[in-house]
Design an enzyme around this catalytic site. Sequence first.
Site, PDB file in Angstrom:
ATOM      1  CD  GLU A  30       4.370  12.266 -11.437  1.00  8.21           C
ATOM      2  OE1 GLU A  30       3.721  11.361 -10.895  1.00  8.21           O
ATOM      3  OE2 GLU A  30       3.979  12.861 -12.452  1.00  8.21           O
ATOM      4  CE  LYS A  84      -0.360   9.502 -15.534  1.00  8.15           C
ATOM      5  NZ  LYS A  84       0.924   9.017 -16.011  1.00  8.15           N
ATOM      6  CD  GLU A 110       1.359  11.461 -18.658  1.00 10.70           C
ATOM      7  OE1 GLU A 110       0.197  11.744 -18.307  1.00 10.70           O
ATOM      8  OE2 GLU A 110       1.969  10.441 -18.250  1.00 10.70           O
ATOM      9  CB  SER A 151       6.569   2.595 -12.181  1.00  8.59           C
ATOM     10  OG  SER A 151       6.483   2.806 -13.589  1.00  8.59           O
ATOM     11  N   GLY A 180       4.725   5.156 -16.062  1.00 14.45           N
ATOM     12  CA  GLY A 180       4.042   4.171 -16.901  1.00 14.45           C
ATOM     13  C   GLY A 180       4.960   3.128 -17.514  1.00 14.45           C
ATOM     14  CG  HIS A 185       1.684  14.907 -15.273  1.00 15.96           C
ATOM     15  ND1 HIS A 185       2.146  14.185 -16.348  1.00 15.96           N
ATOM     16  CD2 HIS A 185       1.569  14.031 -14.251  1.00 15.96           C
ATOM     17  CE1 HIS A 185       2.305  12.924 -15.984  1.00 15.96           C
ATOM     18  NE2 HIS A 185       1.952  12.802 -14.714  1.00 15.96           N
ATOM     19  CG  ASN A 205      -2.588  12.129 -12.965  1.00 13.86           C
ATOM     20  OD1 ASN A 205      -3.681  12.348 -13.479  1.00 13.86           O
ATOM     21  ND2 ASN A 205      -1.443  12.488 -13.519  1.00 13.86           N
TER      22      ASN A 205
HETATM   23  P1  13P Z   1       2.277   5.733 -13.271  1.00 14.71           P
HETATM   24  O1  13P Z   1       2.031   5.478 -11.800  1.00 14.71           O
HETATM   25  O2  13P Z   1       1.232   5.093 -14.151  1.00 14.71           O
HETATM   26  O3  13P Z   1       3.679   5.419 -13.664  1.00 14.71           O
HETATM   27  O4  13P Z   1       2.075   7.321 -13.502  1.00 14.71           O
HETATM   28  C1  13P Z   1       2.733   8.213 -12.677  1.00 14.71           C
HETATM   29  C2  13P Z   1       2.213   9.562 -12.953  1.00 14.71           C
HETATM   30  O5  13P Z   1       2.481  10.149 -13.994  1.00 14.71           O
HETATM   31  C3  13P Z   1       1.344  10.192 -11.951  1.00 14.71           C
HETATM   32  O6  13P Z   1       1.131  11.532 -12.231  1.00 14.71           O
END
Ligand code: 13P
Length: 250
Positions: free
Chosen positions: A163, A11, A95, A209, A169, A93, A9
């Site tokens: 997640e 983002k 976010e 992560s 992150g 997601h 992803n």
């Molecule tokens: P990270 O791997 O950067 O922690 O992000 C995970 C994520 O949100 C994938 O959708």
Amino acid sequence: MRRKLAAGNWKMNGLTAQLAEVEALCAAHPSPSVDLLIAPPATLVSSMVVTASDHALDVAGQDCHPESSGAHTGDISAEMLKDAGASHVILGHSERREDHNESDDIVRRKTRAALDAGLKVVICIGESLEEREAANTLDIIAGQLAGSLPDVLTGENTVIAYEPIWAIGTGKVPTLAQISEVHTFIRAKLEARYGEGVGRSIRLLYGGSVKPANASDIFAVPDVDGALVGGASLKAEDFSAIIKALENAA
Ligand code: 13P
């Protein structure tokens, strides 16, 4: 019986030059033994489809609108993603749930729209740190599953990504026992709602992560069918190491 899936992803990251990483990734994995998927920003979907056209790499959108067209400035429909060559869309997601106040109900409506348009979906769920510390994780997961998933889906068209928000992150990863507990719980819920056959065929990804250094340990957890990778999917070298770890676990 479930084929493993390594999904990236991106983002809100990536300009056209970033497609060089996809070229490098495809060159490093000419015939992967796991499924590969990348969700670039919407601006790169069609060009990534072209970049990956001769390779076993699918392209996903990161969101879609619940309606197929209309007066929704700035939004993108599932049909449009499909038209651009995407095969999947990530929905729900954390976010999006946070930045755009997306409820389980909206996620379910988007999921229906995506499935109707012939896209496959990667539906994200996960608890916050406060929810985990209050020992509410499994209740939150149960609620998100009940609210975000439509009544009809299959293992062919649906992937669930667990997640934990506090692991995204941050470099913080749940213990393997915590990942296992949630994945086992999700599997049981899916079997109860959709029947054993469908429930067992839906792939469950872990996200948050995931890095080359921890991927093998995470992929050894039962009911982890792959990963949804954020930051480490932006660099071909890192994502490639994660793909290899998944291939070795498969
Ligand atoms: P990270 O791997 O950067 O922690 O992000 C995970 C994520 O949100 C994938 O959708």
